[in-house]
Design a protein around this motif. Structure first.
Motif, PDB file in Angstrom:
ATOM      1  N   LEU A  86       0.849  -1.193   0.000  1.00  0.00           N
ATOM      2  CA  LEU A  86       0.000   0.000   0.000  1.00  0.00           C
ATOM      3  C   LEU A  86       0.883   1.242   0.000  1.00  0.00           C
ATOM      4  O   LEU A  86       1.650   1.470   0.940  1.00  0.00           O
ATOM      5  N   VAL A  87       0.788   2.041  -1.069  1.00  0.00           N
ATOM      6  CA  VAL A  87       1.545   3.293  -1.163  1.00  0.00           C
ATOM      7  C   VAL A  87       0.578   4.446  -0.939  1.00  0.00           C
ATOM      8  O   VAL A  87      -0.460   4.539  -1.584  1.00  0.00           O
ATOM      9  N   VAL A  88       0.927   5.320   0.002  1.00  0.00           N
ATOM     10  CA  VAL A  88       0.068   6.454   0.375  1.00  0.00           C
ATOM     11  C   VAL A  88       0.867   7.750   0.203  1.00  0.00           C
ATOM     12  O   VAL A  88       1.930   7.896   0.777  1.00  0.00           O
ATOM     13  N   ASN A  89       0.334   8.640  -0.638  1.00  0.00           N
ATOM     14  CA  ASN A  89      -0.823   8.496  -1.502  1.00  0.00           C
ATOM     15  C   ASN A  89      -0.471   7.636  -2.723  1.00  0.00           C
ATOM     16  O   ASN A  89       0.691   7.475  -3.059  1.00  0.00           O
ATOM     17  N   ASP A  90      -1.508   7.093  -3.378  1.00  0.00           N
ATOM     18  CA  ASP A  90      -1.297   6.239  -4.531  1.00  0.00           C
ATOM     19  C   ASP A  90      -0.391   6.939  -5.546  1.00  0.00           C
ATOM     20  O   ASP A  90      -0.671   8.070  -5.967  1.00  0.00           O
ATOM     21  N   PRO A  91       0.721   6.308  -5.962  1.00  0.00           N
ATOM     22  CA  PRO A  91       1.708   7.007  -6.797  1.00  0.00           C
ATOM     23  C   PRO A  91       1.190   7.418  -8.167  1.00  0.00           C
ATOM     24  O   PRO A  91       1.529   8.503  -8.665  1.00  0.00           O
ATOM     25  N   LYS A  92       0.383   6.584  -8.793  1.00  0.00           N
ATOM     26  CA  LYS A  92      -0.168   6.967 -10.092  1.00  0.00           C
ATOM     27  C   LYS A  92      -1.085   8.170  -9.954  1.00  0.00           C
ATOM     28  O   LYS A  92      -1.050   9.096 -10.773  1.00  0.00           O
ATOM     29  N   SER A  93      -1.907   8.157  -8.907  1.00  0.00           N
ATOM     30  CA  SER A  93      -2.831   9.273  -8.699  1.00  0.00           C
ATOM     31  C   SER A  93      -2.089  10.557  -8.372  1.00  0.00           C
ATOM     32  O   SER A  93      -2.481  11.644  -8.823  1.00  0.00           O
ATOM     33  N   VAL A  94      -1.006  10.460  -7.607  1.00  0.00           N
ATOM     34  CA  VAL A  94      -0.196  11.643  -7.328  1.00  0.00           C
ATOM     35  C   VAL A  94       0.381  12.195  -8.623  1.00  0.00           C
ATOM     36  O   VAL A  94       0.360  13.406  -8.873  1.00  0.00           O
ATOM     37  N   ARG A  95       0.885  11.309  -9.461  1.00  0.00           N
ATOM     38  CA  ARG A  95       1.476  11.750 -10.734  1.00  0.00           C
ATOM     39  C   ARG A  95       0.430  12.395 -11.635  1.00  0.00           C
ATOM     40  O   ARG A  95       0.726  13.352 -12.363  1.00  0.00           O
ATOM     41  N   ASP A  96      -0.800  11.880 -11.586  1.00  0.00           N
ATOM     42  CA  ASP A  96      -1.854  12.383 -12.469  1.00  0.00           C
ATOM     43  C   ASP A  96      -2.588  13.593 -11.904  1.00  0.00           C
ATOM     44  O   ASP A  96      -3.462  14.138 -12.579  1.00  0.00           O
ATOM     45  N   ALA A  97      -2.248  13.996 -10.674  1.00  0.00           N
ATOM     46  CA  ALA A  97      -3.023  15.058 -10.032  1.00  0.00           C
ATOM     47  C   ALA A  97      -2.136  16.126  -9.408  1.00  0.00           C
ATOM     48  O   ALA A  97      -2.270  16.429  -8.215  1.00  0.00           O
ATOM     49  N   PRO A  98      -1.203  16.732 -10.183  1.00  0.00           N
ATOM     50  CA  PRO A  98      -0.407  17.814  -9.594  1.00  0.00           C
ATOM     51  C   PRO A  98      -1.307  18.945  -9.122  1.00  0.00           C
ATOM     52  O   PRO A  98      -2.342  19.248  -9.725  1.00  0.00           O
ATOM     53  N   GLU A  99      -0.892  19.569  -8.024  1.00  0.00           N
ATOM     54  CA  GLU A  99      -1.735  20.490  -7.257  1.00  0.00           C
ATOM     55  C   GLU A  99      -2.509  21.525  -8.076  1.00  0.00           C
ATOM     56  O   GLU A  99      -3.702  21.714  -7.906  1.00  0.00           O
ATOM     57  N   LYS A 100      -1.798  22.206  -8.959  1.00  0.00           N
ATOM     58  CA  LYS A 100      -2.412  23.326  -9.675  1.00  0.00           C
ATOM     59  C   LYS A 100      -2.929  22.929 -11.055  1.00  0.00           C
ATOM     60  O   LYS A 100      -3.347  23.785 -11.825  1.00  0.00           O
ATOM     61  N   VAL A 101      -2.869  21.615 -11.365  1.00  0.00           N
ATOM     62  CA  VAL A 101      -3.391  21.140 -12.645  1.00  0.00           C
ATOM     63  C   VAL A 101      -4.674  20.359 -12.435  1.00  0.00           C
ATOM     64  O   VAL A 101      -5.692  20.621 -13.087  1.00  0.00           O
ATOM     65  N   TRP A 102      -4.673  19.385 -11.523  1.00  0.00           N
ATOM     66  CA  TRP A 102      -5.889  18.615 -11.287  1.00  0.00           C
ATOM     67  C   TRP A 102      -7.033  19.513 -10.804  1.00  0.00           C
ATOM     68  O   TRP A 102      -8.205  19.275 -11.107  1.00  0.00           O
ATOM     69  N   VAL A 103      -6.710  20.574 -10.090  1.00  0.00           N
ATOM     70  CA  VAL A 103      -7.755  21.470  -9.597  1.00  0.00           C
ATOM     71  C   VAL A 103      -8.583  22.054 -10.746  1.00  0.00           C
ATOM     72  O   VAL A 103      -9.747  22.445 -10.559  1.00  0.00           O
ATOM     73  N   LEU A 104      -8.016  22.054 -11.964  1.00  0.00           N
ATOM     74  CA  LEU A 104      -8.772  22.570 -13.109  1.00  0.00           C
ATOM     75  C   LEU A 104      -9.995  21.723 -13.408  1.00  0.00           C
ATOM     76  O   LEU A 104     -10.937  22.201 -14.047  1.00  0.00           O
ATOM     77  N   ASP A 105     -10.017  20.466 -12.930  1.00  0.00           N
ATOM     78  CA  ASP A 105     -11.217  19.632 -13.081  1.00  0.00           C
ATOM     79  C   ASP A 105     -12.387  20.196 -12.287  1.00  0.00           C
ATOM     80  O   ASP A 105     -13.537  19.827 -12.531  1.00  0.00           O
ATOM     81  N   PHE A 106     -12.084  21.050 -11.322  1.00  0.00           N
ATOM     82  CA  PHE A 106     -13.119  21.628 -10.463  1.00  0.00           C
ATOM     83  C   PHE A 106     -13.152  23.149 -10.647  1.00  0.00           C
ATOM     84  O   PHE A 106     -13.301  23.913  -9.697  1.00  0.00           O
ATOM     85  N   ALA A 107     -13.025  23.559 -11.916  1.00  0.00           N
ATOM     86  CA  ALA A 107     -12.911  24.981 -12.239  1.00  0.00           C
ATOM     87  C   ALA A 107     -14.119  25.786 -11.780  1.00  0.00           C
ATOM     88  O   ALA A 107     -14.016  27.004 -11.572  1.00  0.00           O
ATOM     89  N   ARG A 108     -15.271  25.119 -11.609  1.00  0.00           N
ATOM     90  CA  ARG A 108     -16.472  25.858 -11.167  1.00  0.00           C
ATOM     91  C   ARG A 108     -16.304  26.445  -9.773  1.00  0.00           C
ATOM     92  O   ARG A 108     -17.034  27.367  -9.392  1.00  0.00           O
TER      93      ARG A 108
END
Length: 319
Positions: A112-134
């Motif tokens: 168990l890797v915390v946080n999940d490494p693939k998800s960390v790679r796919d969700a950089p702080e200021k990029v993934w937040v764009l999914d919630f632009a509203r």
């Protein structure tokens, strides 16, 4: 339940134990009887399907200057000998960080890797937040001075910051007159190859920038971070101060919108930043902080909640 926990983090000698979230997690794990090992991302090795690190068994205590003790280093097989890996090295989110996520992803079916490494790679702080632009303030991602000037004309004062920055570093406010905007974009373009983030300046930042910690998608607590005198940045690492706070209805709406994705992606420990009770600016998944300050103000054992979630996930995997 006794777990073998490998903590991938920065050198222990350099941390501030009074506020360091990783150190708080280590203390909590040790109190539960878990075995701790420490290594750096640069200590990772892979060959013939095995991932291992030169790691030190470690014990910790809240005594400044004597806060850790290493045992003799061992070659720790992270896929066979560790139950949990805490990926807690600080950004920058660079190729070294990304490579560590690729290597750790190769053992994620066994450990168990915390946080999940693939998800960390796919969700950089200021990029993934764009999914919630509203939920975000007006935002532009660009390297173009022309686009930056047009955005400034539409929104008045703006904030310019590196897309993969951390800890409040290199954040600049540009006034409505646009003074120094061209020089600033020039420096940013010379320093970073990726685009930069530009947002409408929110005057409410003077009232604080709220850090909300979510554990497995559930709100664990929050603090309001106030900027220091003459500053727009409220990060504690650059002189901000913390105060007790409560969530607004809008902040609860934001957390509820994030929760399903956080759980699905295996993002157990996440810190989000909200300004003015309504504007989401970052989703921190690489090495979130804030749990020590939350415990100080609210008495909530956030480290314990995180370990409850980790132990629960580990049991589900091994059942």
């Amino acid at each position: 339940m006794t777990l073998t926990v490998a903590v991938q983090m920065d050198p222990l000698a350099s941390i501030n134990i009074a506020g360091d979230s990783t150190f708080a997690l280590m203390l909590s794990a040790q109190a539960r009887g878990h075995r701790l090992f420490h290594y750096g991302a640069e200590d990772l090795n892979w060959s013939d399907g095995r991932l291992w690190a030169r790691a030190h068994p470690v014990t910790v205590q809240r005594v400044e200057g004597q806060h850790y003790r290493f045992g003799e280093p061992v070659s720790l097989d992270l896929g066979a000998e560790a139950d949990v890996v805490l990926m807690r090295q600080d950004p920058p989110f660079d190729l070294g960080y990304i490579t560590a996520t690729h290597l750790l992803e190769r053992i994620a079916d066994r450990t168990l890797v915390v946080n999940d490494p693939k998800s960390v790679r796919d969700a950089p702080e200021k990029v993934w937040v764009l999914d919630f632009a509203r939920f975000m303030p007006p935002t532009l991602v660009t390297r173009s001075l022309e686009e930056a000037r047009a955005f400034l004309k539409r929104h008045g004062a703006i904030v310019v910051k590196p897309l993969h920055g951390n800890g409040g570093k290199a954040i600049f406010r540009v006034g409505e007159d646009g003074a120094n905007l061209s020089s600033l974009i020039e420096v940013f373009n010379m320093t970073w190859r990726e685009p930069h983030m530009i947002q409408a300046f929110l005057p409410d930042v003077a009232k604080g920038d709220k850090r909300i910690v979510l554990v497995d998608g559930e709100v664990a607590g929050a603090i309001n971070r106030l900027p220091g005198e003459g500053e727009i940045r409220s990060n504690l690492a650059v002189g901000g101060s913390a105060q007790k706070t409560q969530l607004t209805p809008k902040e609860r709406e934001i957390c509820a919108a994030l929760a399903p994705e956080l759980k699905r992606r295996g993002l157990v420990f996440v810190g989000i930043d909200v300004i003015g009770g309504e504007w989401l600016t970052e989703i921190n998944v690489t090495s979130p902080t804030g749990i020590v300050a939350i415990e100080k103000f609210d008495g909530t054992d956030v480290a314990g909640l995180i370990w409850d979630a980790i132990e629960r996930r580990h049991q589900e995997r091994t059942a």
